[in-house]
Design an enzyme around this catalytic site. Structure first.
Site, short mmCIF file in Angstrom:
data_model
loop_
_atom_site.label_atom_id
_atom_site.label_comp_id
_atom_site.label_asym_id
_atom_site.label_seq_id
_atom_site.Cartn_x
_atom_site.Cartn_y
_atom_site.Cartn_z
CG LEU A 205 -76.55 -28.47 51.12
CD1 LEU A 205 -77.82 -28.92 50.59
CD2 LEU A 205 -76.10 -29.26 52.37
CG ASN A 206 -72.53 -24.47 54.40
OD1 ASN A 206 -72.55 -23.84 53.28
ND2 ASN A 206 -72.39 -23.75 55.50
CG ASP A 207 -75.04 -23.94 58.28
OD1 ASP A 207 -74.14 -24.68 57.92
OD2 ASP A 207 -74.79 -22.77 58.89
CD GLN B 238 -75.18 -20.42 54.31
OE1 GLN B 238 -74.11 -19.69 54.24
NE2 GLN B 238 -76.31 -19.44 54.26
CE1 TYR C 7 -70.79 -16.53 54.56
CE2 TYR C 7 -70.24 -16.22 57.21
CZ TYR C 7 -69.90 -16.45 55.75
OH TYR C 7 -68.50 -16.71 55.45
NE ARG D 256 -70.58 -17.93 61.64
CZ ARG D 256 -69.56 -17.42 61.85
NH1 ARG D 256 -69.08 -16.45 62.22
NH2 ARG D 256 -68.77 -18.34 62.53
CG ASP D 257 -74.93 -18.83 62.19
OD1 ASP D 257 -74.86 -18.18 61.13
OD2 ASP D 257 -74.31 -19.37 62.89
CD GLU E 142 -69.98 -21.70 63.13
OE1 GLU E 142 -69.66 -20.81 62.54
OE2 GLU E 142 -70.22 -22.73 62.78
C1 FRU Z 1 -72.03 -23.04 60.07
C2 FRU Z 1 -71.55 -21.74 59.53
C3 FRU Z 1 -72.76 -20.50 60.06
C4 FRU Z 1 -72.53 -19.50 58.95
C5 FRU Z 1 -72.47 -20.46 57.86
C6 FRU Z 1 -71.84 -19.95 56.64
O1 FRU Z 1 -71.66 -24.12 59.32
O2 FRU Z 1 -70.54 -21.35 59.91
O3 FRU Z 1 -72.22 -19.86 61.45
O4 FRU Z 1 -73.72 -18.61 59.02
O5 FRU Z 1 -71.79 -21.59 58.02
O6 FRU Z 1 -71.96 -20.57 55.59
#
Ligand code: FRU
Length: 465
Positions: free
Chosen positions: A21-23, A39, A82, A155-156, A209
């Site tokens: 898991l991330n964001d 994520q 993403y 992105r994002d 980001e």
């Molecule tokens: C931040 C990031 C975002 C990107 C995502 C990819 O942690 O790098 O900029 O969209 O993670 O997993």
């Protein structure tokens, strides 16, 4: 004796059962239900591609794990779905009902360095009428729609409505390796026109980001995650930062920010890519990733089958100084069970690592230890609060973080398996870290002068599948 897997599994912090898991992504409350997308790389530790996982809840404490919501499936998101955000539009569905729009960046990689060449970023939307089943993907912005002086890193999308129009900010890396934010405008939240950019007066990292916008108390705040700030003893201590610029004008009037006004949102080892949303009660709620990209420390020791978790939902308010305060949403208090007094001069032994420890009316210096492995100490003469690991295994590579503070008056420590969040002075500062305890019981040692000290055993359970 519990297995380390059980001991380290959070009960009220969202974590995947398996995989990475991330964001946090697409945070919203839609028809009463809270949605937390994130994520996800379900194949981890095997090589895989990022998509969106999905948790949902009616009350921010009992969660359902709805599995994979979005995975790469079109050429424009071939190498990753993403990060991105959610927008709830009243009356916009074909049947006249409300529509949930989810925006994300489709990542595509080719041969190249993936910075100046060899990468495409597409901004893509899906919609939903029930928060669960999603429409086909619609590509809204392609590489040719971005300013030509940017690298391939764009992105994002964070989308919001303001005075009947829609706005989108994207994080970007300029060709001269300076981070900034670009802004788009739309009448229908589908067709977007470039409107301008927001830059710092002087370079502030090579990439920003995960931009977000907080509008609270009549003021706007631009949240970004700058990469490339050189680490200093009491700031920018993590590899990448997460914080905000308090704006002196509205976000739409802002073209430049003063980088010296940047405030970090969290001082611990593990905090990045926070997102905010407004819930149906009108609260501004923030959830961050309790992790750090490219960090040298690990969040999956002993071959844990899952990696990383999110912070608890935090209500964001504005303090008298115009800066933001963060505090666990009131629903978290509802998980408090058996209460135990903590002796300020000694501490307490708690049955397990799911606890809410609160000290009020603190005066002067303070020392708190958790199992003798994680130590918090405040020195009034130095004006510094330290969080330091005294045990290598429990730290998994983490060392020490230092926060300048004139006084510590209140402390609230949420311990949840392998997640710890420390709230100082009712949310004036927060330190979030992962910690991998080696004992079953939680030994709290304390040397403090305070009016009251209590600990609650915390309930909660991992999300139901
Ligand atoms: C931040 C990031 C975002 C990107 C995502 C990819 O942690 O790098 O900029 O969209 O993670 O997993």
């Amino acid at each position: 004796m519990s297995t380390t897997h059980e001991r380290w599994t959070p009960h009220f912090h969202l974590a995947p059962r398996k995989g990475w898991l991330n964001d946090p992504n697409g945070l919203c409350q839609f028809h009463g239900t809270y949605h937390v997308f994130y994520q996800a790389d379900p194949a981890w530790p095997a090589p895989g591609k990022k998509g969106w996982g999905h948790f949902a809840s009616r009350d921010l404490v009992r969660w359902e794990d709805l599995g994979e919501a979005l995975m790469p499936s079109i050429p424009e998101d071939a190498d990753g779905v993403y990060s991105g955000s959610a927008l709830v539009v009243a009356g916009s569905a074909p049947n006249g009902g409300d529509l949930l729009r989810l925006y994300y960046t489709g990542n595509v990689k080719y041969e190249g360095d993936h910075v100046h060449t060899g990468r495409d970023a597409n901004e893509i939307m899906v919609t939903s009428e029930d928060g669960i089943s999603l429409s086909d993907k619609e590509v809204l912005l392609r590489p040719e729609d971005y300013p030509s002086d940017l690298t391939r890193h764009v992105r994002d999308p964070k989308v919001w409505e303001q005075d009947g129009r829609y706005y989108m900010v994207l994080g970007a890396r300029r060709s001269d390796d300076v981070g900034d934010v670009i802004l788009y405008e739309s009448a229908d939240a589908v067709a977007w026109t470039y409107r301008g950019r927001i830059e710092s007066a002087h370079p502030f990292g090579y990439m920003w980001e995960c931009p977000n916008v907080i509008q609270l108390g009549g003021r706007d705040y631009l949240v970004v995650c700058p990469q490339g700030l050189p680490s200093e003893p009491t700031r920018w201590q993590n590899l990448y930062q997460a914080g905000y610029f308090p704006l002196s004008q509205g976000i739409l009037e802002t073209t430049q920010v003063d980088e010296t006004s940047f405030v970090e949102l969290d001082w611990g080892f593990d905090f990045y890519a926070p997102q905010v949303f407004e819930d149906e009660k009108g609260r501004c709620i923030l959830i961050g990733w309790m992790g750090m990209p490219d960090a040298e420390y690990t969040s999956a020791p002993d071959d844990l089958a899952w990696c990383h978790c999110l912070t608890v939902p935090r209500e964001v308010t504005v303090g008298a100084d115009g800066l933001l305060r963060q505090w666990p949403v009131a629903e978290i208090d509802g998980l408090r069970g058996f209460a135990q007094p903590v002796n300020p001069a000694v501490g307490a032994i708690l049955p397990h690592h799911h606890a809410d420890i609160e000290l009020l009316g603190i005066e002067g210096d303070l020392e708190m230890g958790l199992d003798g492995q994680l130590e918090l100490s405040f020195s009034a003469s130095e004006g510094l609060l330290r969080m330091a690991f005294a045990d290598e295994k429990a730290a998994s590579g983490r060392t020490e973080r230092v926060l300048p503070l004139s006084a510590v008056r209140e402390l609230r420590v949420l311990v949840d398996g392998s997640a710890v969040e420390v709230y100082v002075n009712h949310g004036e500062a927060v330190l979030s870290t992962r910690w991998f305890p080696t004992a079953d019981t939680l030994l709290v040692t304390l040397h403090a002068s305070c009016e009251s000290a209590h600990s609650w055993e915390m309930g909660g359970e991992p999300p139901r599948a």
